[in-house]
Design an enzyme around this catalytic site. Structure first.
Site, PDB file in Angstrom:
ATOM      1  N   ASP A 292       1.134  -0.958   0.186  1.00  0.00           N
ATOM      2  CA  ASP A 292       0.146   0.329   0.469  1.00  0.00           C
ATOM      3  C   ASP A 292       0.783   1.540  -0.254  1.00  0.00           C
ATOM      4  OD1 ASP A 292      -2.047   1.173   0.542  1.00  0.00           O
ATOM      5  OD2 ASP A 292      -1.951   1.658   2.791  1.00  0.00           O
TER       6      ASP A 292
ATOM      7  N   GLU B  29      -1.447  -1.725  -4.622  1.00  0.00           N
ATOM      8  CA  GLU B  29      -2.767  -0.432  -4.522  1.00  0.00           C
ATOM      9  C   GLU B  29      -2.279   0.314  -5.804  1.00  0.00           C
ATOM     10  OE1 GLU B  29      -5.547   1.781  -2.194  1.00  0.00           O
ATOM     11  OE2 GLU B  29      -4.605   0.077  -1.414  1.00  0.00           O
TER      12      GLU B  29
ATOM     13  N   ASP C  90      -2.368   0.875   7.107  1.00  0.00           N
ATOM     14  CA  ASP C  90      -1.629   0.834   5.848  1.00  0.00           C
ATOM     15  C   ASP C  90      -1.109  -0.300   5.997  1.00  0.00           C
ATOM     16  OD1 ASP C  90      -1.676   3.574   5.666  1.00  0.00           O
ATOM     17  OD2 ASP C  90      -0.164   4.254   7.307  1.00  0.00           O
TER      18      ASP C  90
END
Length: 179
Positions: free
Chosen positions: A7, A67, A139
């Site tokens: 992420d 992501e 996160d």
């Protein structure tokens, strides 16, 4: 198969490592790579690159998922996030890992069943799916969510790759494949 999820973030880049055995998922590790919020950009990107490189060396994943960046209201923030994402991708491809990309909507759909889930819902479902004793940070939860999303998609992607040569030259007409 060991999957590394990322992420990306300029201040905090989350990571999550899971193992996929058939349809079963097992948690291996998760955490964050943090940079100084007030430092110059190049050293911060170097920290992300080195941090992801160290994670790869430690856990030796077979593949990675990251992501995708969404465009937010502030174009400058979007550009900075894109650069952090680029530093992470460079570490992944430098290690010869195949990298899959998923949107936040796709990861939320894979983890919670709907694409509009709140961060807390993602954290809760990641903890349940991986049988964690507590909630991971947001996160790390997003990174684990990206890894779970890839674990759920990898078999379908392999099937499509295997069929691709047979589908060359075919096209769609009125919703049907024609030669």
């Amino acid at each position: 198969m060991i999957i590394l999820g990322i992420d990306p973030g300029l201040r905090t880049t989350g990571f999550g490592v899971i193992e996929k055995h058939g349809s079963k998922l097992r948690y291996i590790a998760s955490g964050t790579v943090k940079t100084a919020s007030d430092g110059a950009l190049p050293p911060r990107l170097k920290i992300i690159l080195q941090g992801v490189t160290e994670i790869i060396a430690t856990y030796r994943p077979d593949c990675a998922a990251i992501e995708k960046v969404f465009v937010n209201v502030n174009p400058q923030s979007t550009l900075l996030l894109g650069q952090a994402r680029g530093a992470a991708i460079c570490a992944l491809v430098h290690a010869d890992l195949e990298v899959a990309e998923y949107t936040a909507l796709q990861l939320k759909q894979a983890v919670t069943g709907h694409g509009k889930a709140a961060k807390e819902q993602v954290q809760e479902m990641v903890a349940r799916l991986l049988c964690l004793p507590g909630l991971p940070g947001s996160d790390a939860a997003d990174a684990l969510g990206v890894a779970i999303c890839h674990a759920n998609s990898v078999d379908a992607l392999a099937m499509v790759k295997a069929l691709a040569p047979q589908l060359q030259g075919l096209r769609m007409k009125r919703g049907r494949l024609v030669g």
